[in-house]
Design an enzyme around this catalytic site. Structure first.
Site, PDB file in Angstrom:
ATOM      1  N   HIS A 134       4.783  -0.143  -0.148  1.00 18.67           N
ATOM      2  CA  HIS A 134       5.435  -1.061   0.788  1.00 18.67           C
ATOM      3  C   HIS A 134       4.425  -2.004   1.421  1.00 18.67           C
ATOM      4  O   HIS A 134       3.220  -1.790   1.366  1.00 18.67           O
ATOM      5  CB  HIS A 134       6.191  -0.281   1.869  1.00 18.67           C
ATOM      6  CG  HIS A 134       5.303   0.615   2.670  1.00 18.67           C
ATOM      7  ND1 HIS A 134       4.796   1.790   2.171  1.00 18.67           N
ATOM      8  CD2 HIS A 134       4.848   0.513   3.946  1.00 18.67           C
ATOM      9  CE1 HIS A 134       4.051   2.383   3.096  1.00 18.67           C
ATOM     10  NE2 HIS A 134       4.053   1.619   4.183  1.00 18.67           N
TER      11      HIS A 134
ATOM     12  N   HIS B  31       0.838  -1.205   0.000  1.00 19.39           N
ATOM     13  CA  HIS B  31       0.000   0.000   0.000  1.00 19.39           C
ATOM     14  C   HIS B  31       0.874   1.256   0.000  1.00 19.39           C
ATOM     15  O   HIS B  31       2.064   1.208   0.290  1.00 19.39           O
ATOM     16  CB  HIS B  31      -0.890   0.018   1.245  1.00 19.39           C
ATOM     17  CG  HIS B  31      -0.095   0.061   2.523  1.00 19.39           C
ATOM     18  ND1 HIS B  31       0.555  -1.037   3.043  1.00 19.39           N
ATOM     19  CD2 HIS B  31       0.191   1.084   3.371  1.00 19.39           C
ATOM     20  CE1 HIS B  31       1.176  -0.708   4.146  1.00 19.39           C
ATOM     21  NE2 HIS B  31       0.989   0.567   4.369  1.00 19.39           N
TER      22      HIS B  31
ATOM     23  N   ASP C 287       1.046   5.120   1.845  1.00 19.41           N
ATOM     24  CA  ASP C 287       0.512   5.781   3.035  1.00 19.41           C
ATOM     25  C   ASP C 287      -0.092   7.118   2.627  1.00 19.41           C
ATOM     26  O   ASP C 287       0.374   7.752   1.679  1.00 19.41           O
ATOM     27  CB  ASP C 287       1.633   6.056   4.055  1.00 19.41           C
ATOM     28  CG  ASP C 287       2.149   4.763   4.679  1.00 19.41           C
ATOM     29  OD1 ASP C 287       1.409   3.756   4.657  1.00 19.41           O
ATOM     30  OD2 ASP C 287       3.292   4.773   5.180  1.00 19.41           O
TER      31      ASP C 287
ATOM     32  N   ARG D  92       4.506  -8.574  17.395  1.00 18.35           N
ATOM     33  CA  ARG D  92       5.359  -7.450  17.014  1.00 18.35           C
ATOM     34  C   ARG D  92       4.557  -6.162  17.147  1.00 18.35           C
ATOM     35  O   ARG D  92       3.389  -6.114  16.747  1.00 18.35           O
ATOM     36  CB  ARG D  92       5.805  -7.650  15.558  1.00 18.35           C
ATOM     37  CG  ARG D  92       6.612  -6.521  15.010  1.00 18.35           C
ATOM     38  CD  ARG D  92       6.909  -6.712  13.515  1.00 18.35           C
ATOM     39  NE  ARG D  92       7.637  -5.549  13.040  1.00 18.35           N
ATOM     40  CZ  ARG D  92       7.512  -5.010  11.838  1.00 18.35           C
ATOM     41  NH1 ARG D  92       6.701  -5.562  10.958  1.00 18.35           N
ATOM     42  NH2 ARG D  92       8.202  -3.940  11.514  1.00 18.35           N
TER      43      ARG D  92
END
Ligand SMILES: *[C@@H]1O[C@H](CO)[C@@H](O)[C@H](O)[C@H]1NC(C)=O
Ligand SMILES: *[C@@H]1O[C@H](CO)[C@@H](O)[C@H](O)[C@H]1NC(C)=O
Ligand SMILES: *[C@@H]1O[C@H](CO)[C@@H](O)[C@H](O)[C@H]1NC(C)=O
Ligand SMILES: *[C@@H]1O[C@H](CO)[C@@H](O)[C@H](O)[C@H]1NC(C)=O
Ligand SMILES: *[C@@H]1O[C@H](CO)[C@@H](O)[C@H](O)[C@H]1NC(C)=O
Ligand SMILES: *[C@@H]1O[C@H](CO)[C@@H](O)[C@H](O)[C@H]1NC(C)=O
Ligand SMILES: *[C@@H]1O[C@H](CO)[C@@H](O)[C@H](O)[C@H]1NC(C)=O
Ligand SMILES: *[C@@H]1O[C@H](CO)[C@@H](O)[C@H](O)[C@H]1NC(C)=O
Length: 718
Positions: free
Chosen positions: A699, A647, A649, A709
């Site tokens: 990314h 996607h 940002d 995480r």
């Protein structure tokens, strides 16, 4: 010999002759701090001083608050009997506890000679003790009209004739005795008496504080009377001007000046390295209100450079909310055997602050092996590990290190008191706080941190309850016992943190302290090597235009994760999202927004303070205002959401901070930038990426295969 040389020799001979012919008599029954200061100034000018009454019990009353002082006259009378026939001897009789010399014997003798009388008394503008006697005083055109008995100078036979008339009691009033004699016209004439109306020799400060100024010279400092344009030689803090005298005596005669700095700071110091054993210290730790950075305070206590087996710890915790108990508990469990003793008094004891402070002092007072009492409030961050040693070495009864609020003039001492006993700013306050004048300062009030000698607690300060006063601040009482209190700014000792508006309704409350206590916040939460980004270009560029740099400490990472898990409402990674405008998220993550935990203001401030400078460095010319509406923590775990599909940002640039450790906390994870076929597979805890958002840096979040995480994300725009 020419005529001029002859005149010169005569003058020289006369001054030497006179210097030898002045004898100072003073009455002191104890070696108080004030007495020692008087002697120091007398010795500086080489006065010949004879002390009368040392070791005698003082019976002269509480001079200053009531009448009394007769004992002084009786002692002077006894001393004068032996000196009565020394016609050339000039006797100066002065008080000593509240008096300093600002000039030498030759000057006094010269001025006495100019006065052209056999006996000269100090004068003041206020009449005491009998106001009715005012009209009996001879009229004067200008100057101070009334007699003060704190200073008398005269030829020995005449002084003898004055004091030999004394036949009263030790607790009768000396000033009344001299006054009556002076007011008797016959006596005044036969004994050739007058007053020092214009402060040529004697400066009484009572009622005259506004008349005097300090006059700095190259090797010493004087007091100047601005009304009479005189330089008085004897400065007397009579009445309620003791504290004002203390502040003058921080300079007069040679205590401190611009050229030489502090001239007595190294007097009487103790060399700790020469002692067989370090002194025993009781450290009183006071948690009187919820206090930010308490674990860091304890860490500093632990890292003070002092043998721990010589330290006894007394903690008073008055915070009834459970908040601090975990901090104290943790410190106690880890360190109870490190210190010699460790005692905690909690809120359940319901002690007032004053009672608790008294209790701390009392523990030291009652233990003959307690050499020092070190009172330390938890809002004091001692950044100087040597503080305790440095204070002990100064060897004063009460001494505190200067600590100030970062960037403010707020500190732990007052330079002056108003007449009703409250705060007043002294002229030198700002210079002392900013360390433009460095030394040891006798001051009227101090709080937060100070060291008191155990021996002083057992003697001068043996009255219990020095702290319990009804209306005043508990610490205020410390200034009322006649023992000199010093503050030292000879070193940088540390700072005072702000406890105001400390909201303890969050889980890790210090995270919110970025505004109130920015220095401590930075120290706790910003990565140790952050500043090296600017000094040594400490950053990496693992993919084109993806910058990677350290920003958060381990603590920051852990506490943010804890805070989020404590809040607990993860979004679940759904497309429908009521938190954002439009209510729909195309590439949703399992996250919590900073706003949801009430951390958006603080987070944006963090971005402006710590991220903007980096942006400016790597995207030169791009100055971000740090405006960002999307700030959140994402949780990746195989059980919920493990990855994020490719996607863009919705940001100009994005920061992505790793909040935990690959391999220990999770496996997998990382970020791949498609255009460059470049992945970042080994995120480092506390490090952030920064990359452009919309166009170039498509990314994806790589799958987390095990464990959990956490990352913190901000979409910064513009
Ligand atoms: C006091 O006496 C000492 C030694 O004689 C001398 O060095 C010093 O200058 C004198 N001090 C003053 C202020 O005259
Ligand atoms: C006081 O003594 C001085 C000399 O010391 C003398 O000149 C003066 O006349 C005397 N004054 C009176 C009033 O006796
Ligand atoms: C604590 O002390 C205060 C004042 O001394 C008193 O009013 C209060 O009732 C006490 N509280 C408890 C729980 O004992
Ligand atoms: C400290 O304790 C006293 C007595 O329990 C209480 O009255 C006071 O409010 C407490 N102070 C603070 C700041 O919590
Ligand atoms: C303290 O924080 C809580 C939780 O964010 C908030 O609801 C409350 O208003 C805050 N209190 C103050 C005095 O700011
Ligand atoms: C900071 O950098 C130094 C070497 O430059 C390193 O030894 C140290 O571990 C780093 N600190 C942290 C917290 O990573
Ligand atoms: C991407 O890089 C990997 C090695 O890191 C390589 O095996 C692969 O062929 C590259 N793909 C493209 C499209 O260049
Ligand atoms: C997954 O993590 C747990 C603990 O976090 C660890 O015990 C386990 O070995 C890990 N499994 C794999 C396949 O790495």
């Amino acid at each position: 010999m020419s005529g001029w040389e002859g005149v010169f020799l005569v003058v020289l001979w006369k001054s030497l002759y006179f210097a030898d012919k002045l004898l100072v008599l003073t009455v002191a029954t104890e070696e108080t701090d004030g007495f020692l200061r008087f002697m120091q100034s007398a010795n500086y000018f080489n006065y010949t001083v004879k002390v009368l009454g040392m070791g005698e019990t003082w019976k002269g009353g509480d001079v200053g608050r009531s009448i009394g002082g007769g004992q002084k006259v009786r002692l002077l009378k006894e001393a004068m009997e032996a000196l009565a026939d020394q016609e050339d001897l000039v006797v100066l009789s002065v008080d000593s506890y509240d008096l300093v010399f600002s000039g030498g014997p030759e000057e006094i003798l010269r001025k006495f000679q100019q006065a052209n009388h056999k006996v000269l008394f100090a004068a003041e503008g206020l009449i005491w003790p009998d106001k009715k006697l005012a009209e009996k005083y001879p009229a004067i055109r200008s100057g101070k009209r009334y007699l003060n008995s704190g200073g008398i100078i005269g030829f020995a036979p005449y002084i003898n004739r004055v004091v030999s008339q004394w036949n009263l009691h030790d607790n009768d009033d000396d000033q009344l005795f001299y006054t009556k004699m002076y007011l008797d016209p016959l006596q005044r004439q036969t004994l050739n008496m007058t007053l020092d109306h214009k402060c040529q020799i004697f400066q009484n400060l009572n009622g005259a504080v506004d008349e005097v100024l300090l006059k700095f010279g190259t090797d010493r400092v004087r007091v100047r009377n601005t009304v009479y344009d005189s330089l008085p030689v004897v400065v007397h803090g009579n009445g309620n001007t003791k504290i004002y005298l203390n502040s003058l005596a921080n300079y007069v005669p040679n205590t401190w000046n611009y050229e030489l700095g502090c001239s007595h700071c190294d007097d009487d110091i103790v060399d700790l390295s020469q002692l067989k054993e370090y002194p025993n210290v009781l450290v009183g730790v006071f948690i009187e209100q919820p206090t930010p950075f308490l674990p860091e305070f304890f860490k500093r206590l632990l890292t003070l450079d002092y043998p721990k087996d010589k330290l006894n710890i007394f903690v008073h915790n008055n915070v009834s909310e459970v908040y601090h108990e975990k901090h104290i508990q943790k410190f106690w469990q880890e360190n109870r055997n490190v210190f010699n003793t460790f005692k905690v008094v909690g809120p359940e004891e319901n002690l007032s602050q004053g009672e608790a402070r008294n209790m701390g002092m009392d523990i030291c007072r009652k233990d003959a092996t307690c050499d020092y009492y070190f009172s330390l409030d938890t809002d004091v961050m001692l950044t100087n590990r040597q503080t305790l040693k440095l204070l002990i070495e100064q060897n004063r009864k009460i001494i505190g290190p200067l600590v100030t609020r970062h960037g403010k003039l707020w500190s732990n001492f007052w330079g002056a008191l108003s007449l009703d006993g409250y705060y007043a700013r002294s002229e030198d306050y700002v210079d002392i706080v900013q360390r433009k004048r460095v030394g040891m300062w006798n001051i009227p009030f101090m709080a937060h941190v100070y060291l008191v000698k155990g021996s002083a607690l057992r003697n001068e300060l043996k009255e219990r309850n020095v702290f319990v006063l009804e209306k005043l601040d508990p610490d205020m009482a410390l200034c009322r016992n006649g023992v000199f209190m010093y503050i030292t700014n000879r070193h940088d000792f540390g700072r005072l943190i702000s406890t105001a508006n400390y909201n303890i309704s969050h889980y890790n409350n210090d995270l919110w302290q970025i505004f109130q206590n920015p220095v401590d916040w930075k120290e706790k939460y910003i990565h140790q090597n952050y500043t090296q980004i600017f000094t040594e270009n400490y950053m990496e560029e693992p993919c084109p235009d993806v910058f990677w740099f350290p920003v958060f400490s381990e603590k920051a990472c852990d506490e943010i994760v804890e805070e989020m898990e404590h809040y607990g409402s993860w979004s679940g990674g759904k497309h429908e999202d009521k938190r954002i405008s439009g209510g729909y998220e195309t590439v949703p993550t399992d996250d919590i927004h900073m706003r949801q935990i009430g951390y958006d203001k603080e987070w944006l401030h963090f971005i402006r303070e710590f991220i903007s400078p980096i942006t400016l460095k790597v995207f030169s010319g791009y100055f971000t205002k740090g405006y960002s509406i999307m700030n959140f923590v994402v949780k990746y775990t195989p059980e919920r959401q493990a990855y994020l599909r490719p996607h863009h940002d919705s940001s100009t640039f994005t920061i992505n901070i790793a909040l935990n450790n690959k391999d220990t906390d999770f496996q997998g994870g990382g970020c791949r930038f498609h255009r460059y076929n470049c992945s970042l597979n080994s995120p480092r805890k506390g490090w952030s990426f920064m990359h452009p958002g919309r166009l170039t840096h498509l990314h994806e979040g790589l799958p987390t295969t095990n464990g959990t995480r956490y990352i913190a994300i901000s979409f910064i725009d513009p």
